[in-house]
Motif scaffolding. Sequence first.
Motif, PDB file in Angstrom:
ATOM      1  N   MET A  83      -4.011 -15.544  -4.279  1.00 27.43           N
ATOM      2  CA  MET A  83      -3.367 -15.876  -5.544  1.00 27.43           C
ATOM      3  C   MET A  83      -2.361 -17.001  -5.364  1.00 27.43           C
ATOM      4  SD  MET A  83      -1.883 -12.716  -7.691  1.00 27.43           S
ATOM      5  CE  MET A  83      -0.806 -13.432  -8.916  1.00 27.43           C
TER       6      MET A  83
ATOM      7  N   MET B 286      -2.982 -11.220  -2.846  1.00 24.89           N
ATOM      8  CA  MET B 286      -1.717 -11.928  -3.050  1.00 24.89           C
ATOM      9  C   MET B 286      -1.714 -13.273  -2.334  1.00 24.89           C
ATOM     10  SD  MET B 286       0.665  -8.539  -2.930  1.00 24.89           S
ATOM     11  CE  MET B 286       2.259  -9.264  -2.907  1.00 24.89           C
TER      12      MET B 286
ATOM     13  N   ARG C  72       3.791  -7.266 -10.119  1.00 24.21           N
ATOM     14  CA  ARG C  72       4.132  -5.846  -9.996  1.00 24.21           C
ATOM     15  C   ARG C  72       5.314  -5.662  -9.042  1.00 24.21           C
ATOM     16  NH1 ARG C  72       1.819  -1.135  -7.659  1.00 24.21           N
ATOM     17  NH2 ARG C  72       0.241  -2.156  -6.392  1.00 24.21           N
ATOM     18  N   ARG C  73       5.312  -6.436  -7.977  1.00 20.71           N
ATOM     19  CA  ARG C  73       6.401  -6.312  -6.998  1.00 20.71           C
ATOM     20  C   ARG C  73       7.675  -6.992  -7.484  1.00 20.71           C
ATOM     21  NH1 ARG C  73       1.747  -5.597  -4.665  1.00 20.71           N
ATOM     22  NH2 ARG C  73       1.672  -3.902  -3.139  1.00 20.71           N
TER      23      ARG C  73
ATOM     24  N   GLU D 183       4.909   3.946 -17.379  1.00 22.59           N
ATOM     25  CA  GLU D 183       3.831   3.107 -16.823  1.00 22.59           C
ATOM     26  C   GLU D 183       4.095   1.618 -17.071  1.00 22.59           C
ATOM     27  OE1 GLU D 183      -0.151   4.363 -17.763  1.00 22.59           O
ATOM     28  OE2 GLU D 183       0.513   6.427 -17.830  1.00 22.59           O
TER      29      GLU D 183
ATOM     30  N   LEU E  26      15.727   0.251   1.748  1.00 24.28           N
ATOM     31  CA  LEU E  26      14.594  -0.580   1.351  1.00 24.28           C
ATOM     32  C   LEU E  26      15.031  -1.782   0.506  1.00 24.28           C
ATOM     33  CD1 LEU E  26      11.564  -0.363   1.900  1.00 24.28           C
ATOM     34  CD2 LEU E  26      11.307   0.900  -0.221  1.00 24.28           C
ATOM     35  N   TYR E  27      15.954  -1.550  -0.400  1.00 23.70           N
ATOM     36  CA  TYR E  27      16.382  -2.631  -1.308  1.00 23.70           C
ATOM     37  C   TYR E  27      17.069  -3.754  -0.535  1.00 23.70           C
ATOM     38  CZ  TYR E  27      18.935  -5.089  -5.010  1.00 23.70           C
ATOM     39  OH  TYR E  27      19.454  -6.048  -5.843  1.00 23.70           O
TER      40      TYR E  27
ATOM     41  N   HIS F  93      20.768  -0.919  -8.616  1.00 17.10           N
ATOM     42  CA  HIS F  93      21.910  -1.372  -7.831  1.00 17.10           C
ATOM     43  C   HIS F  93      23.130  -1.612  -8.722  1.00 17.10           C
ATOM     44  CE1 HIS F  93      23.189  -2.732  -3.916  1.00 17.10           C
ATOM     45  NE2 HIS F  93      23.809  -3.751  -4.485  1.00 17.10           N
TER      46      HIS F  93
ATOM     47  N   TYR G 214      14.970  -2.367  -8.828  1.00 16.43           N
ATOM     48  CA  TYR G 214      15.962  -2.138  -7.765  1.00 16.43           C
ATOM     49  C   TYR G 214      17.307  -2.747  -8.127  1.00 16.43           C
ATOM     50  CZ  TYR G 214      13.326  -0.014  -3.947  1.00 16.43           C
ATOM     51  OH  TYR G 214      12.646   0.859  -3.154  1.00 16.43           O
ATOM     52  N   GLU G 215      17.241  -3.959  -8.693  1.00 15.07           N
ATOM     53  CA  GLU G 215      18.472  -4.644  -9.055  1.00 15.07           C
ATOM     54  C   GLU G 215      19.231  -3.860 -10.130  1.00 15.07           C
ATOM     55  OE1 GLU G 215      17.827  -8.690 -10.402  1.00 15.07           O
ATOM     56  OE2 GLU G 215      19.914  -8.774 -11.043  1.00 15.07           O
TER      57      GLU G 215
ATOM     58  N   ASP H 148       1.673   3.893  -4.605  1.00 19.37           N
ATOM     59  CA  ASP H 148       2.566   3.171  -3.691  1.00 19.37           C
ATOM     60  C   ASP H 148       3.945   2.999  -4.330  1.00 19.37           C
ATOM     61  OD1 ASP H 148       1.449   1.418  -5.577  1.00 19.37           O
ATOM     62  OD2 ASP H 148       1.782  -0.332  -4.306  1.00 19.37           O
TER      63      ASP H 148
ATOM     64  N   PHE I 210       7.163  -8.537   0.594  1.00 20.53           N
ATOM     65  CA  PHE I 210       6.880  -7.747  -0.606  1.00 20.53           C
ATOM     66  C   PHE I 210       6.844  -6.261  -0.274  1.00 20.53           C
ATOM     67  CE2 PHE I 210       4.759 -11.758  -2.038  1.00 20.53           C
ATOM     68  CZ  PHE I 210       5.490 -11.933  -3.215  1.00 20.53           C
TER      69      PHE I 210
ATOM     70  N   GLU J  83       6.577   5.605  -3.713  1.00 15.71           N
ATOM     71  CA  GLU J  83       7.324   5.495  -2.460  1.00 15.71           C
ATOM     72  C   GLU J  83       8.631   4.717  -2.640  1.00 15.71           C
ATOM     73  OE1 GLU J  83       5.984   6.705   0.515  1.00 15.71           O
ATOM     74  OE2 GLU J  83       3.828   6.890   0.102  1.00 15.71           O
ATOM     75  N   TYR J  84       8.707   3.910  -3.722  1.00 14.23           N
ATOM     76  CA  TYR J  84       9.922   3.115  -3.941  1.00 14.23           C
ATOM     77  C   TYR J  84      11.032   3.937  -4.592  1.00 14.23           C
ATOM     78  CZ  TYR J  84       6.250  -0.522  -3.838  1.00 14.23           C
ATOM     79  OH  TYR J  84       5.168  -1.300  -3.539  1.00 14.23           O
TER      80      TYR J  84
ATOM     81  N   TYR K 205       0.414   4.139 -10.019  1.00  9.20           N
ATOM     82  CA  TYR K 205       0.312   3.500  -8.708  1.00  9.20           C
ATOM     83  C   TYR K 205       1.108   4.335  -7.714  1.00  9.20           C
ATOM     84  CZ  TYR K 205      -1.385  -0.817 -10.903  1.00  9.20           C
ATOM     85  OH  TYR K 205      -2.115  -1.755 -11.591  1.00  9.20           O
TER      86      TYR K 205
ATOM     87  N   PRO L 168      -6.066  -8.553 -12.257  1.00  9.43           N
ATOM     88  CA  PRO L 168      -5.111  -8.047 -13.247  1.00  9.43           C
ATOM     89  C   PRO L 168      -5.559  -8.310 -14.681  1.00  9.43           C
ATOM     90  CG  PRO L 168      -4.323 -10.123 -12.362  1.00  9.43           C
ATOM     91  CD  PRO L 168      -5.568  -9.768 -11.587  1.00  9.43           C
ATOM     92  N   ASP L 169      -4.776  -7.816 -15.648  1.00  7.57           N
ATOM     93  CA  ASP L 169      -5.011  -8.129 -17.059  1.00  7.57           C
ATOM     94  C   ASP L 169      -4.983  -9.635 -17.246  1.00  7.57           C
ATOM     95  OD1 ASP L 169      -4.951  -5.465 -17.468  1.00  7.57           O
ATOM     96  OD2 ASP L 169      -3.071  -5.416 -18.592  1.00  7.57           O
TER      97      ASP L 169
ATOM     98  N   GLY M 247       4.482   0.329  -0.669  1.00  9.73           N
ATOM     99  CA  GLY M 247       4.801   1.717  -0.402  1.00  9.73           C
ATOM    100  C   GLY M 247       6.147   1.818   0.273  1.00  9.73           C
ATOM    101  N   GLU M 248       6.237   2.617   1.333  1.00  7.50           N
ATOM    102  CA  GLU M 248       7.539   2.816   1.970  1.00  7.50           C
ATOM    103  C   GLU M 248       7.919   1.664   2.903  1.00  7.50           C
ATOM    104  OE1 GLU M 248       7.478   6.166   4.698  1.00  7.50           O
ATOM    105  OE2 GLU M 248       5.300   6.031   4.765  1.00  7.50           O
TER     106      GLU M 248
ATOM    107  N   GLU N 125      -5.061  -5.789  -1.097  1.00  7.24           N
ATOM    108  CA  GLU N 125      -3.962  -6.268  -1.947  1.00  7.24           C
ATOM    109  C   GLU N 125      -3.197  -7.411  -1.267  1.00  7.24           C
ATOM    110  OE1 GLU N 125      -2.104  -3.019  -3.836  1.00  7.24           O
ATOM    111  OE2 GLU N 125      -0.888  -4.278  -5.140  1.00  7.24           O
TER     112      GLU N 125
ATOM    113  N   ASP O 184      11.372  -5.442  -7.926  1.00  3.52           N
ATOM    114  CA  ASP O 184      12.623  -6.094  -7.517  1.00  3.52           C
ATOM    115  C   ASP O 184      13.655  -5.947  -8.630  1.00  3.52           C
ATOM    116  OD1 ASP O 184      11.403  -6.913  -5.209  1.00  3.52           O
ATOM    117  OD2 ASP O 184      11.132  -9.001  -5.805  1.00  3.52           O
TER     118      ASP O 184
ATOM    119  N   VAL P 236      -0.899  -5.104 -14.243  1.00  7.69           N
ATOM    120  CA  VAL P 236      -0.177  -6.313 -13.856  1.00  7.69           C
ATOM    121  C   VAL P 236      -0.658  -6.784 -12.480  1.00  7.69           C
ATOM    122  CG1 VAL P 236       2.130  -7.139 -13.261  1.00  7.69           C
ATOM    123  CG2 VAL P 236       1.819  -5.685 -15.231  1.00  7.69           C
ATOM    124  N   ASP P 237      -0.656  -8.085 -12.232  1.00  5.54           N
ATOM    125  CA  ASP P 237      -1.127  -8.571 -10.935  1.00  5.54           C
ATOM    126  C   ASP P 237      -0.177  -8.130  -9.817  1.00  5.54           C
ATOM    127  OD1 ASP P 237       0.685 -10.763  -9.883  1.00  5.54           O
ATOM    128  OD2 ASP P 237       0.343 -11.489 -11.906  1.00  5.54           O
ATOM    129  N   PRO P 238      -0.684  -8.096  -8.567  1.00  2.00           N
ATOM    130  CA  PRO P 238       0.112  -7.489  -7.487  1.00  2.00           C
ATOM    131  C   PRO P 238       1.438  -8.186  -7.192  1.00  2.00           C
ATOM    132  CG  PRO P 238      -1.969  -8.365  -6.648  1.00  2.00           C
ATOM    133  CD  PRO P 238      -2.048  -8.416  -8.136  1.00  2.00           C
ATOM    134  N   ILE P 239       1.501  -9.488  -7.402  1.00  2.00           N
ATOM    135  CA  ILE P 239       2.773 -10.172  -7.137  1.00  2.00           C
ATOM    136  C   ILE P 239       3.785  -9.831  -8.233  1.00  2.00           C
ATOM    137  CG2 ILE P 239       3.932 -12.418  -6.961  1.00  2.00           C
ATOM    138  CD1 ILE P 239       1.529 -13.480  -5.482  1.00  2.00           C
TER     139      ILE P 239
END
Lengths: 242, 306
Positions: B302, B299, A174-175, A164, B236-237, A186, A182-183, A199, B253, A202-203, A197, B39-40, B256-257, B295, A179, A169-172
């Motif tokens: 934000m 963003m 989190r993404r 977890e 995706l990457y 890679h 993924y790196e 969503d 960003f 799906e990653y 989460y 968020p926190d 999901g998929e 969401e 990243d 964490v805020d949505p930005i």
Amino acid sequence: MDNKNNIIEVENLVKKFGRFVANDSLTFEVRKGEIFGFLGANGAGKTTTIRILCGLSSPTSGKISVAGFDVYKETEKIKKHIGYMSQKFSLYEDLTVKENIEFYAGIYGLSRNEIRQRSGKLIKKLGLEEEKDMVIGSLPQGWKQKLAFSIAIIHDPDIVFLDEPTGGVDPITRRQFWDMIYEASHNGITVFVTTHYMDEAEYCERVSIMAEGKIVALDTPAGLKKTFNASSVDEVFLKLAR
Amino acid sequence: MNKQSVIVKNLSKSYNNKVALNNISFEVKKGELFGFIGPDGAGKTTLFRILATLLIPDEGSAIVESFDVIRDYKSIRKIVGYMPGRFSLYQDLSVEENLKFFATIFGTTIKENYELIKDIYVQIEPFKNRIAGKLSGGMKQKLALSCALIHRPKVLFLDEPTTGVDAVSRKEFWEMLKKLNEKGISIIVSTPYMDEARSCNRVALINNGEILSIDTPENIIMQNDQDILAVKTNDLYKLILDLRSYEKTDTAFLFGEYVHLCPIKPFKDLVLLEEYLQSKQHHDIIIKKIKPGIEDCFMKLMKRSI
């Protein structure tokens, strides 16, 4: 089994606490370099499995290897070849950014030279040059999480376990965190991740769903959606875990 | 009669030099199910502690059911239910003992208000002799909610009741809240999960101690309507990286998929993007225009506030 492309191999893993069966004959493998999502409801038995795979707890029975090492006899070797990070356990709040990096790099057995090099590189990469002498406690949560992840892979492990990692964490951020995942993937690091989460499921390249100590589904997100006739992994999860 | 359950004006709170709440104002109507989404570190817990009269603000005022949180704190405590983020019941008392304890403190009995908690309590009643510390996460949550309800409060403050809870239990919890709300209790709840906004009548999006937006979820989406493209390919990457280096991209960003792409200027034609992705060796390309979700809006707001 004994496939060279697998970094984790689990065959009939059973873990009992007294009469309670936390892991009920799990069989799965994780491929080298993949992002593997390990989902399940609270109490489904995920943490028990992760503890066993990290060499922190012994299974009751089953044949399990992690990074080529046996979970019964070679737990110390396993620990050297993995990284671990969770939302709850990450960094020392009263140490500075630099001190945290150096401390963990030291624990993982990197040489002084390596520590200096990697620490400098990491601080630069995360853009923390100005904050490197600040204590962790004063940093925003999102930065801490990103730093904690980077530290969990500072020794270039074969696998990193993320329990977890993005809670709250805020949505930005989190993404941005994904990243980084993924790196890492890679660059050849296998990622084993749990999350609430959907969503994020799906990653992942493949996802397993646990319910009541058993793995009830394991496939690519697309495969799961097809099998269970659902439009998202969230929907699949609700069908299986409820 | 006052139609507002909670009125907050220009509320600020700092810890040492760290600002937790920066001049926030909002109102919650009686009978509303109102969500604080953020968020926190956004300031949610500070706000809830002030409303529950456990913390004194530096500046501004907060009124709960016509009572002032500082002057009339004793009156407020009798009529609100508060469920803190961290499990705060007595771990070494049994389920039933905890509930009895809270009922007695508030001068009532389980029997008197059983009807209100029945739907929730019935699920943990088979374990009523188990000590609270030995309950599963989901059961603790149900017990905590039962204890917060046992004196039939007019307002319920729930601070992150679903954090760390799995997707199934979260859905069940929100179903319980809706039922309680239908019984006339005003509910103010905080959550870091953006998708839970849709279960609220109105929401406040909160970040860094400031409210970014307050409205119904539908209106927030309408006000922040922007061109968003959902893009998906075989990789995706690589897609994320390629979209970020595309000259017409503002942000890209993962969602999901898909990758959600916000262009700098609305696209007249999607063919150019498709050709660009083809030139980068993507295949199985899907590009579609979509409506933003909460969401996406969060963003966007934000980024504007940074």
